[in-house]
Write an enzyme that holds these catalytic residues in place. Sequence first.
Site, short mmCIF file in Angstrom:
data_model
loop_
_atom_site.label_atom_id
_atom_site.label_comp_id
_atom_site.label_asym_id
_atom_site.label_seq_id
_atom_site.Cartn_x
_atom_site.Cartn_y
_atom_site.Cartn_z
N CYS A 329 2.30 -4.04 -2.06
CA CYS A 329 2.52 -2.79 -1.33
C CYS A 329 3.40 -3.02 -0.09
O CYS A 329 4.58 -3.34 -0.22
CB CYS A 329 1.19 -2.13 -1.00
N HIS A 427 -2.33 -2.10 -5.95
CA HIS A 427 -3.54 -2.68 -5.39
C HIS A 427 -4.56 -2.90 -6.52
O HIS A 427 -4.50 -2.25 -7.55
CB HIS A 427 -4.16 -1.75 -4.34
#
Length: 488
Positions: A329, A427
Amino acid sequence: MTTLMVQGTTSDAGKSTLVAALCRWLKRKGVAVAPFKPQNMALNSAVTADHGEIGRAQAVQAQACGIEPHTDMNPVLLKPNTDIGAQVIIHGRAVATMDAKTYHGYKRIAREAVLASHARLENQYDVVLVEGAGSPAEINLREGDIANMGFAEGVDCPVILVADIDRGGVFAHLVGTLELLSESEQARVAGFVINRFRGDIALLKPGLDWLEQRTGKPVLGVLPYVHDLHLEAEDAVDTRQAVKQGHVLKVVVPVFRRISNHTDFDPLRLHPQVELVFVRQGEPLPAADLIILPGSKSVRSDLAFLQAQGWDTAIRRHLRYGGKLLGICGGYQMLGMTVSDPLGLEGEPGTSVGLGWLDIHTTLAAEKQLCNVTGRFRLSGLPVSGYEIHAGVTEGVALEQPLIMLDDGRSDGVCSADGQVMGTYLHGLFESPEACITLLRWAGLEQVERVDYRALRERDLERLADLIEQHLDTARLKQLCGVPLCES
């Protein structure tokens, strides 16, 4: 339809764990139960079934209840991006970035969202188990409170007060907290739970008797300290490790000031073949097989922080000697050529030069990408699952070599031409056994033991429910939850 609230004398007193335990205990009894946290401040979040964002603790509690996470379970989420400001998320969607003073004025609107979500849950479930935030005795936060007693008073629900005896001063915490509440708030405290006790309970009995006599409130039970219990932390970085065996892969994670979703690394902490090291401010990056740059709520600021620590130089040396590098991310965005924030979503508007290991450019946009996804690694074909929570739009030549092909037709991430550097927006990658094996093999571990992290979490939820049965006054808990006493 009953609401019961758990509040704590301090942060990390055990509120999240006790709510999760009660959720699974009630589910065992066939009770339709849902978790609820009116207001949460945390950088660990999860994507819900209705494509919103809530605290990860509430997602785990939903699993304990056997239901899908929903934005109504955490209607107000605050994600700090500076020391004085936070992104405000209402019903799963970011609405603004506010400083503390501005948010204080906004609480009336937030309260409406909280009460609306609670009402919907009450209409759907037999019991709503509510988790407070921090401590109800924070005098400076009492006005307009929607997180603790302000909520409890608003919906007229009983409260259990939990304290952590492992910190020391547990009786002072309980008595002092109670003393700082108003008379009506004191009246709704239905009892105490003492958490993380080590030793002979008989030695604690005189203190328990004194506490009940002093306050007129019952002690509902004393939960033992469980050394190998692992539930995802709401905010604090959990550094505990499982016992390691055989050849161990060393993984290093720099801890940014605004690190987000560090629960990504829980499966690695618990893997018997991985030594996971979190490196903090002022500490050098040690030698490692794999360095992972984690997510960040303030990417450009944390990129500058990384460089100020000299970690970029250490990573360059790590790559020169053949080590592997993964960005997740915000960490993925840092690996590129530039990170731009023209709207000032995470700080001052501007553009930062990235670390330059991937030929990509990222621009932060107002609309977040929020979704749960599945797919397959492009090179191995093995399955992967995870969730996206990011505001960045990434473009560039390197995207022609994606890391993952998603089942929705999109691609995700990048794998460098030499195979040393990878980046992804997903994630939760390491929760999938197949994905974890794939990434650990890439990092240099030839024979990887299969570990099912989700099964470990399920095991620990069952253990928590056992602790409720063994150590708490279940008859009184049934009364508070509206469960018939004849229920087995």
